[in-house]
Design a protein around this motif. Structure first.
Motif, PDB file in Angstrom:
ATOM      1  N   LYS A   3      31.877 -10.125  38.634  1.00  0.00           N
ATOM      2  CA  LYS A   3      30.990 -10.508  39.738  1.00  0.00           C
ATOM      3  C   LYS A   3      31.064  -9.480  40.839  1.00  0.00           C
ATOM      4  CE  LYS A   3      30.000 -14.233  42.998  1.00  0.00           C
ATOM      5  NZ  LYS A   3      30.415 -15.551  43.510  1.00  0.00           N
ATOM      6  N   LYS A   4      29.928  -8.934  41.262  1.00  0.00           N
ATOM      7  CA  LYS A   4      29.891  -7.921  42.302  1.00  0.00           C
ATOM      8  C   LYS A   4      29.703  -8.579  43.654  1.00  0.00           C
ATOM      9  CE  LYS A   4      27.956  -4.298  39.373  1.00  0.00           C
ATOM     10  NZ  LYS A   4      26.840  -3.357  39.183  1.00  0.00           N
ATOM     11  N   ALA A   5      30.321  -7.952  44.645  1.00  0.00           N
ATOM     12  CA  ALA A   5      30.138  -8.449  46.003  1.00  0.00           C
ATOM     13  C   ALA A   5      28.760  -8.040  46.483  1.00  0.00           C
ATOM     14  CB  ALA A   5      31.217  -7.876  46.916  1.00  0.00           C
ATOM     15  N   LYS A  45      19.242  -2.650  54.434  1.00  0.00           N
ATOM     16  CA  LYS A  45      18.997  -4.028  54.867  1.00  0.00           C
ATOM     17  C   LYS A  45      19.085  -4.986  53.683  1.00  0.00           C
ATOM     18  CE  LYS A  45      15.683  -4.904  57.731  1.00  0.00           C
ATOM     19  NZ  LYS A  45      14.338  -4.958  58.349  1.00  0.00           N
ATOM     20  N   LYS A  46      18.602  -4.559  52.540  1.00  0.00           N
ATOM     21  CA  LYS A  46      18.605  -5.436  51.363  1.00  0.00           C
ATOM     22  C   LYS A  46      20.026  -5.812  50.955  1.00  0.00           C
ATOM     23  CE  LYS A  46      17.093  -5.573  46.520  1.00  0.00           C
ATOM     24  NZ  LYS A  46      16.380  -4.834  45.436  1.00  0.00           N
ATOM     25  N   TYR A  47      20.944  -4.836  51.039  1.00  0.00           N
ATOM     26  CA  TYR A  47      22.322  -5.107  50.601  1.00  0.00           C
ATOM     27  C   TYR A  47      23.273  -5.301  51.787  1.00  0.00           C
ATOM     28  CZ  TYR A  47      20.568  -3.847  46.036  1.00  0.00           C
ATOM     29  OH  TYR A  47      19.847  -3.828  44.864  1.00  0.00           O
ATOM     30  N   GLU A  48      22.699  -5.581  52.975  1.00  0.00           N
ATOM     31  CA  GLU A  48      23.464  -5.965  54.162  1.00  0.00           C
ATOM     32  C   GLU A  48      24.477  -4.904  54.584  1.00  0.00           C
ATOM     33  OE1 GLU A  48      25.055  -9.890  53.960  1.00  0.00           O
ATOM     34  OE2 GLU A  48      23.358 -10.680  52.817  1.00  0.00           O
ATOM     35  N   VAL A  49      24.110  -3.654  54.461  1.00  0.00           N
ATOM     36  CA  VAL A  49      24.958  -2.554  54.924  1.00  0.00           C
ATOM     37  C   VAL A  49      24.574  -2.222  56.358  1.00  0.00           C
ATOM     38  CG1 VAL A  49      25.578  -0.124  54.620  1.00  0.00           C
ATOM     39  CG2 VAL A  49      25.270  -1.598  52.625  1.00  0.00           C
ATOM     40  N   ASP A 103      24.603  -2.430  44.999  1.00  0.00           N
ATOM     41  CA  ASP A 103      25.473  -3.474  45.515  1.00  0.00           C
ATOM     42  C   ASP A 103      26.161  -2.963  46.781  1.00  0.00           C
ATOM     43  OD1 ASP A 103      27.075  -1.750  43.751  1.00  0.00           O
ATOM     44  OD2 ASP A 103      28.724  -3.061  44.379  1.00  0.00           O
ATOM     45  N   PHE A 104      26.643  -3.875  47.587  1.00  0.00           N
ATOM     46  CA  PHE A 104      27.235  -3.536  48.880  1.00  0.00           C
ATOM     47  C   PHE A 104      28.467  -2.650  48.716  1.00  0.00           C
ATOM     48  CE2 PHE A 104      30.483  -4.384  52.055  1.00  0.00           C
ATOM     49  CZ  PHE A 104      29.809  -4.123  53.246  1.00  0.00           C
ATOM     50  N   GLN A 105      29.342  -3.033  47.809  1.00  0.00           N
ATOM     51  CA  GLN A 105      30.586  -2.284  47.634  1.00  0.00           C
ATOM     52  C   GLN A 105      30.319  -0.849  47.194  1.00  0.00           C
ATOM     53  OE1 GLN A 105      33.420  -4.210  45.129  1.00  0.00           O
ATOM     54  NE2 GLN A 105      34.815  -2.475  45.068  1.00  0.00           N
ATOM     55  N   GLY A 106      29.408  -0.653  46.254  1.00  0.00           N
ATOM     56  CA  GLY A 106      29.103   0.694  45.792  1.00  0.00           C
ATOM     57  C   GLY A 106      28.515   1.560  46.894  1.00  0.00           C
ATOM     58  N   LEU A 139      30.441   4.869  48.463  1.00  0.00           N
ATOM     59  CA  LEU A 139      29.744   6.159  48.388  1.00  0.00           C
ATOM     60  C   LEU A 139      29.656   6.800  49.762  1.00  0.00           C
ATOM     61  CD1 LEU A 139      27.895   8.305  47.021  1.00  0.00           C
ATOM     62  CD2 LEU A 139      25.975   6.798  47.581  1.00  0.00           C
ATOM     63  N   LEU A 140      29.245   6.029  50.754  1.00  0.00           N
ATOM     64  CA  LEU A 140      29.038   6.567  52.092  1.00  0.00           C
ATOM     65  C   LEU A 140      30.342   6.991  52.756  1.00  0.00           C
ATOM     66  CD1 LEU A 140      26.357   4.005  53.275  1.00  0.00           C
ATOM     67  CD2 LEU A 140      25.981   6.441  52.863  1.00  0.00           C
TER      68      LEU A 140
END
Length: 519
Positions: A53-55, A410-414, A475-478, A482-483
């Motif tokens: 399950k991905k965050a 915005k889509k992945y709440e970053v 996904d948010f974590q990826g 990366l950033l």
């Protein structure tokens, strides 16, 4: 609810207002934990597992993992010690035939390949009763293990004497690419071309005039300053030295004496109750500054940094010391040291310089860093309003120049604050190798508001540079990993030059057009 989560995330363990946790970007590997880290069996993470399950949101990610910016201090020490202790075996250097020398050349060529492409090799040494070593290499070729022998029997007294001599010599640390300070292009081109020779002559002509034309000097410095004249040029562009050539020696002497008067007056107070917390934080952060470069791990150099940062902190009580300021000393220190070191700055023993030279480098680094911070001090005052405003400006700018990236975040709440805070706090020093930071600061020094205003457009160009990689993360974590670990390890002057050109284009289009491309 989302607002509370963000507040809790940024206030976690924040003893100093606006402080950040130690992070590991371009100068602080691992860049890719799958390639650079070794995990225990029971703690090994699963990468790219479609069943796991991905965050999918910041809240879930914050609950399921620790601060993504922080790596345990014990692991950091183990990684550093492992790097320092990984040296080639002595017996493998003793080859006597031309065939073996050719094999060495082939091995060197292979070692220049990226680690993920080079086949793994295992070395086993066996000690014989006669005192000799037999070295057995196991090479993995196309999935098969191939055994090769390289016997070096150390029976003769002459060979033993050679071995003892090699063991008695100090081992020069192997500097990884990320820690090299050379300002040579990433492509490996010679550092001095005909065009660069012409530019160097122009700089020397400007600097030799009785009154240096600072505007002309800035114009030529924008596209990079030759290494030979960078120290004097930085002193002039930062406002530390006057344009009048006859006054420079007098000003240098006065400012250097003034700095060491501060040392005598204030440095003993570092153990006082009022300042001991500040000094303690500085003392903790200094060893974390460029941990891969041996120069900055020398006790003498660390003491220099402690004095510079402590004196600056007590002379600027509005901000005091904030984590991240320690990084801003290193480019000035390296540039001023380069006046006395022609090559291999990473391994240079600072204590070998005359004491007066050491003191001059320290004082000049202090004053030039102070001039820089005078223009961005609101980045480090309480609640760091300067950084908050710059991150908001970056978000607004990106929404206008690349709506796809903005909507993807915005889509992945970053939140932009989750990655751009460090970009503003450390001026991209954690994202770029030190050699790139020095080249970048050539242009910042040439810009009228380089560190405060132009830096915003550099950050926007830097973000757009990774557009393809960002949009591929779903996904948010990826996205966050990366950033915070952008692969700039191989960057050089060419890449920085392109980044600055794009930043200049963005500034030209958007700086005086607040509604341009606004939706």
């Amino acid at each position: 609810m989302a607002t509370d989560n963000r507040i809790n995330f940024w206030r976690r363990n924040a003893k100093v207002p606006g402080s950040v946790q130690p992070v590991y970007g371009a100068q602080h590997p691992p860049l890719d934990p799958r390639l650079r880290r070794t995990y225990h069996k029971d703690t090994k993470p699963k990468f790219n597992n479609p069943k796991s399950k991905k965050a999918c949101s910041f809240h879930e990610f914050a609950r399921s993992t620790n601060d993504a910016w922080d790596i345990d201090d014990d692991e950091e020490d183990e990684d550093f010690l492992r790097t320092q202790m990984s040296t080639p075996s002595i017996s493998s250097r003793l080859h006597s035939t031309s065939t073996q020398q050719q094999q060495n050349e082939a091995d060197e060529t292979k070692s220049q390949m990226p680690d993920r492409l080079a086949p793994p090799k295992t070395e086993v040494q066996t000690l014989h009763g006669d005192g000799g070593f037999e070295e057995t290499n196991y090479e993995h070729v196309n999935g098969r293990v191939v055994k090769s022998h390289s016997e070096a029997h150390l029976n003769s007294s002459s060979v033993r004497a050679t071995l003892q001599k090699q063991q008695s010599l100090p081992v020069r640390p192997i500097i990884p690419l990320v820690a090299r300070i050379s300002d040579q292009n990433a492509s490996g081109a010679p550092p001095m071309t005909v065009r660069e020779k012409s530019r160097l002559d122009k700089f020397k002509q400007l600097l030799a005039s009785p009154n240096t034309d600072l505007e002309e000097l800035r114009k030529h410095s924008w596209s990079g300053i030759p290494r030979e004249v960078r120290p004097i040029t930085w002193r002039l562009l930062s406002g530390y030295l006057p344009a009048n050539k006859e006054r420079r020696e007098q000003v240098l002497k006065r400012k250097r004496d003034e700095y060491f008067a501060f040392i005598e007056q204030y440095y003993h107070s570092r153990t006082d109750e009022h300042y001991k917390d500040t000094y303690r934080q500085i003392h903790i952060d200094i060893p974390r500054t460029n941990p891969l470069i041996p120069l900055f791990q020398q006790p003498v150099v660390q003491e220099v940094f402690e004095r510079i940062l402590f004196i600056w902190a007590i002379r600027h009580p509005a901000s005091g010391y904030v984590q991240g300021i320690n990084d801003l000393v290193t480019p000035f220190f390296v540039v001023f040291l380069s006046e006395f070191v022609t090559e291999d700055v990473e391994n240079f023993r600072f204590a070998a310089l005359p004491l007066d030279t050491q003191r001059n480098i320290e004082a000049d680094s202090f004053w030039c860093m102070s001039k820089l911070l005078d223009g961005i001090q609101d980045n480090y005052t309480f609640a760091q309003p300067g950084i908050q405003n710059k991150v908001k400006a970056l978000e607004e700018l990106v929404s206008r120049i690349d709506e796809d990236i903005h909507n993807h975040f915005k889509k992945y709440e970053v939140e932009y604050l989750q990655f751009a805070f460090r970009w503003m706090n450390n001026l991209l020093m954690r994202e770029l190798p030190l050699r790139c930071t020095i080249r970048l600061w050539d242009t910042y020094q040439a810009e009228s508001e380089g560190f405060s205003h132009f830096h915003l457009y550099v950050c926007a160009a830097f973000l757009i540079e990774w557009r393809k990689e960002i949009l591929s993360m779903i996904d948010f974590q990826g996205l966050l990993m990366l950033l915070q670990n952008l692969p700039t390890i191989h960057w050089g002057n060419e890449e920085v030059g392109l980044l600055l050109a794009e930043a200049y284009r963005l500034k030209y289009m958007f700086a005086d057009a607040p509604s341009h491309y606004k939706r």
